[in-house]
Design an enzyme around this catalytic site. Sequence first.
Site, PDB file in Angstrom:
ATOM      1  N   HIS A 275      38.522  74.058 110.686  1.00  0.00           N
ATOM      2  CA  HIS A 275      39.498  73.264 109.930  1.00  0.00           C
ATOM      3  C   HIS A 275      38.876  71.873 109.776  1.00  0.00           C
ATOM      4  O   HIS A 275      38.195  71.399 110.688  1.00  0.00           O
ATOM      5  CB  HIS A 275      40.796  73.024 110.708  1.00  0.00           C
ATOM      6  CG  HIS A 275      41.610  74.237 111.014  1.00  0.00           C
ATOM      7  ND1 HIS A 275      41.450  74.963 112.155  1.00  0.00           N
ATOM      8  CD2 HIS A 275      42.655  74.805 110.350  1.00  0.00           C
ATOM      9  CE1 HIS A 275      42.340  75.944 112.177  1.00  0.00           C
ATOM     10  NE2 HIS A 275      43.089  75.873 111.100  1.00  0.00           N
TER      11      HIS A 275
ATOM     12  N   ASP B 278      39.472  69.717 112.845  1.00  0.00           N
ATOM     13  CA  ASP B 278      38.793  70.053 114.113  1.00  0.00           C
ATOM     14  C   ASP B 278      37.453  69.360 114.153  1.00  0.00           C
ATOM     15  O   ASP B 278      36.982  68.947 115.197  1.00  0.00           O
ATOM     16  CB  ASP B 278      38.405  71.543 114.232  1.00  0.00           C
ATOM     17  CG  ASP B 278      39.450  72.530 113.825  1.00  0.00           C
ATOM     18  OD1 ASP B 278      40.619  72.267 114.092  1.00  0.00           O
ATOM     19  OD2 ASP B 278      39.064  73.567 113.244  1.00  0.00           O
TER      20      ASP B 278
ATOM     21  N   GLU C 225      46.014  83.819 104.646  1.00  0.00           N
ATOM     22  CA  GLU C 225      46.151  84.483 105.948  1.00  0.00           C
ATOM     23  C   GLU C 225      47.635  84.672 106.264  1.00  0.00           C
ATOM     24  O   GLU C 225      48.332  83.717 106.590  1.00  0.00           O
ATOM     25  CB  GLU C 225      45.468  83.617 107.020  1.00  0.00           C
ATOM     26  CG  GLU C 225      45.490  84.251 108.394  1.00  0.00           C
ATOM     27  CD  GLU C 225      44.718  83.419 109.425  1.00  0.00           C
ATOM     28  OE1 GLU C 225      43.671  82.849 109.069  1.00  0.00           O
ATOM     29  OE2 GLU C 225      45.191  83.333 110.568  1.00  0.00           O
TER      30      GLU C 225
ATOM     31  N   GLU D 296      44.918  88.932 110.405  1.00  0.00           N
ATOM     32  CA  GLU D 296      44.747  88.657 111.845  1.00  0.00           C
ATOM     33  C   GLU D 296      45.598  89.623 112.676  1.00  0.00           C
ATOM     34  O   GLU D 296      46.786  89.809 112.411  1.00  0.00           O
ATOM     35  CB  GLU D 296      45.152  87.205 112.132  1.00  0.00           C
ATOM     36  CG  GLU D 296      45.073  86.854 113.611  1.00  0.00           C
ATOM     37  CD  GLU D 296      45.153  85.355 113.866  1.00  0.00           C
ATOM     38  OE1 GLU D 296      44.591  84.577 113.065  1.00  0.00           O
ATOM     39  OE2 GLU D 296      45.783  84.967 114.866  1.00  0.00           O
TER      40      GLU D 296
ATOM     41  N   HIS E  32      48.870  88.363 114.183  1.00  0.00           N
ATOM     42  CA  HIS E  32      49.884  88.109 113.152  1.00  0.00           C
ATOM     43  C   HIS E  32      50.522  89.421 112.704  1.00  0.00           C
ATOM     44  O   HIS E  32      51.725  89.472 112.428  1.00  0.00           O
ATOM     45  CB  HIS E  32      49.263  87.404 111.950  1.00  0.00           C
ATOM     46  CG  HIS E  32      48.693  86.051 112.269  1.00  0.00           C
ATOM     47  ND1 HIS E  32      48.124  85.241 111.316  1.00  0.00           N
ATOM     48  CD2 HIS E  32      48.607  85.370 113.435  1.00  0.00           C
ATOM     49  CE1 HIS E  32      47.707  84.118 111.882  1.00  0.00           C
ATOM     50  NE2 HIS E  32      47.989  84.184 113.171  1.00  0.00           N
TER      51      HIS E  32
ATOM     52  N   ASP F 113      51.875  84.185 119.546  1.00  0.00           N
ATOM     53  CA  ASP F 113      50.512  84.362 119.064  1.00  0.00           C
ATOM     54  C   ASP F 113      49.590  84.000 120.234  1.00  0.00           C
ATOM     55  O   ASP F 113      49.089  82.891 120.313  1.00  0.00           O
ATOM     56  CB  ASP F 113      50.320  83.378 117.890  1.00  0.00           C
ATOM     57  CG  ASP F 113      49.153  83.735 117.001  1.00  0.00           C
ATOM     58  OD1 ASP F 113      48.570  84.809 117.194  1.00  0.00           O
ATOM     59  OD2 ASP F 113      48.853  82.938 116.112  1.00  0.00           O
TER      60      ASP F 113
ATOM     61  N   ASP G  84      39.308  84.485 116.141  1.00  0.00           N
ATOM     62  CA  ASP G  84      40.362  83.466 116.214  1.00  0.00           C
ATOM     63  C   ASP G  84      41.088  83.746 117.533  1.00  0.00           C
ATOM     64  O   ASP G  84      42.203  84.260 117.549  1.00  0.00           O
ATOM     65  CB  ASP G  84      41.295  83.577 115.000  1.00  0.00           C
ATOM     66  CG  ASP G  84      42.232  82.390 114.898  1.00  0.00           C
ATOM     67  OD1 ASP G  84      42.236  81.568 115.838  1.00  0.00           O
ATOM     68  OD2 ASP G  84      42.956  82.281 113.893  1.00  0.00           O
TER      69      ASP G  84
HETATM   70  C1  XLS Z   1      47.193  80.435 113.322  1.00  0.00           C
HETATM   71  C2  XLS Z   1      46.131  80.848 112.434  1.00  0.00           C
HETATM   72  C3  XLS Z   1      45.061  79.789 112.182  1.00  0.00           C
HETATM   73  C4  XLS Z   1      44.272  80.142 110.938  1.00  0.00           C
HETATM   74  C5  XLS Z   1      43.506  78.994 110.367  1.00  0.00           C
HETATM   75  O1  XLS Z   1      47.925  81.222 113.886  1.00  0.00           O
HETATM   76  O2  XLS Z   1      45.560  82.007 112.936  1.00  0.00           O
HETATM   77  O3  XLS Z   1      44.250  79.655 113.295  1.00  0.00           O
HETATM   78  O4  XLS Z   1      43.376  81.180 111.202  1.00  0.00           O
HETATM   79  O5  XLS Z   1      44.332  77.947 110.014  1.00  0.00           O
HETATM   80 NI    NI Z   2      43.829  82.956 112.202  1.00  0.00          NI
HETATM   81 NI    NI Z   3      46.836  83.054 114.550  1.00  0.00          NI
END
Ligand code: XLS
Ligand code: NI
Ligand code: NI
Length: 450
Positions: A108, A111, A239, A275, A278, A314, A346
């Site tokens: 990001h 970061d 995402e 992900e 998620h 998460d 991640d």
């Molecule tokens: C948060 C997301 C984040 C994205 C990038 O839950 O996974 O890390 O991958 O913003």
């Molecule tokens: Ni992510």
């Molecule tokens: Ni995530």
Amino acid sequence: MSGGTGISKEHFAAVSRLVYEGPDSHNALSFRHYDAEHCVEGKPMRDHLRFAACYWHTMRNGLADPFGAPTAETPWDDGSERVDNALRRLEAFFEFLSKCQIGRWCFHDRDLAPAGATIKESERNLDEVVRHAAQLQKSHGVELLWGTANLFSHPRYMHGAATGPSIDSFLHACAQVRKALEVTRELGGSGYVLWGGREGYTTLLNTDMAREREQLARFLHMVADHARTIGFTGALMIEPKPHEPTTHQYDSDAEATLNFLREFGLLGVYSLNIETNHATLAGHSMEQELAIASAANALGSIDANMGTPGLGWDTDRFPTDIYLTTQVMLAVLDRGGFSNGGLNFDAKRRRESYQAADLFHAHAAGMDAFALGLRIAARIRADGRIDSFRRTRYDSWSTALGKKILEGATTLAQCALEAQKCHDKPPSSGRQEMLEAIINDLIAKELRAR
Ligand code: XLS
Ligand code: NI
Ligand code: NI
């Protein structure tokens, strides 16, 4: 190490480069299953798996939880929000990537470099760190998988970024994404991701949902137009996530996101970054999310992690479950492999795994689990029993009538007439348990062969 801080210091002196030692090795800092050069289905494992480490969890997550202070040991980081600290942190990260045989990374904007007092200052900071990242990518042979902008941490985004009720948050989001997209292009990123952490609502009592979705669509169109203008040729990805931090997020799962893209003329422009945690937060399996994305030809990339069964958070654990990694790699192989995507960890260590060496243990565990998953998935495909069972189940559709129906050449009344000719054969069995046993059999065979 060249440029940047001008200091060439080894930050992980206690760890030497992890290498493949084979399944019998008891060296925890080695690979038992990930052999980068080894070919599976005619392609080196490295190119199938396209591993990436994420900058946020690896370098910026102190491992605090809502009840306790950070625990992570980060001797390379002086804790300041200064550019020289950011450069040193980046050097530690690239050393980590090389020693762990990870060829890609994700970040990001916030970061990487400290936010400044003005947009201009934030951009100057980012430029300085990105210049160093470009050198480090070159000297370490590392590529950028994707970049993104943090549109969720700053208080200005508390009500949403593109979907915020105030135009200010929208404009700031435009400024951040414009810059993040440009530096992603400069670093040769194969993708750009948008995760709408705050793009949703907490209560409809204060929210005009239809309007917010329109705002988001306008934003995404402008982002795509800008990508084209600057010559960014990588994948643009969304995402999906159902909630956390927002109670209801608009990109809640693959199906909802695809519907959004379709509704606003963005399908084919954006693909999905799926992900695992998620998917499970949305009440789905990872398998299902991948299948939905693949069916729409929109599987862009994967954020590789896993949740904790029974916990609705998460938790972003490292993916060490080989049943899961097998399913993921089966989906990836079945769609012909990644093009711009990859497996981005991640994932974060548990708060108790606080030592620098745990970064290596954690990533190696995930890489080995995926290497094993890849090997098993290839075995399942070569074996063919699952695929042939699934195909045979639909045999009656390959009749002339079946084809006519699918071509749209029949009416409901004609089909109703055809029904009278059916002999009410008993349906075939789904044989789920038999199929699950075949998977276990093939896992056992792969483990024996290792
Ligand atoms: C948060 C997301 C984040 C994205 C990038 O839950 O996974 O890390 O991958 O913003
Ligand atoms: Ni992510
Ligand atoms: Ni995530």
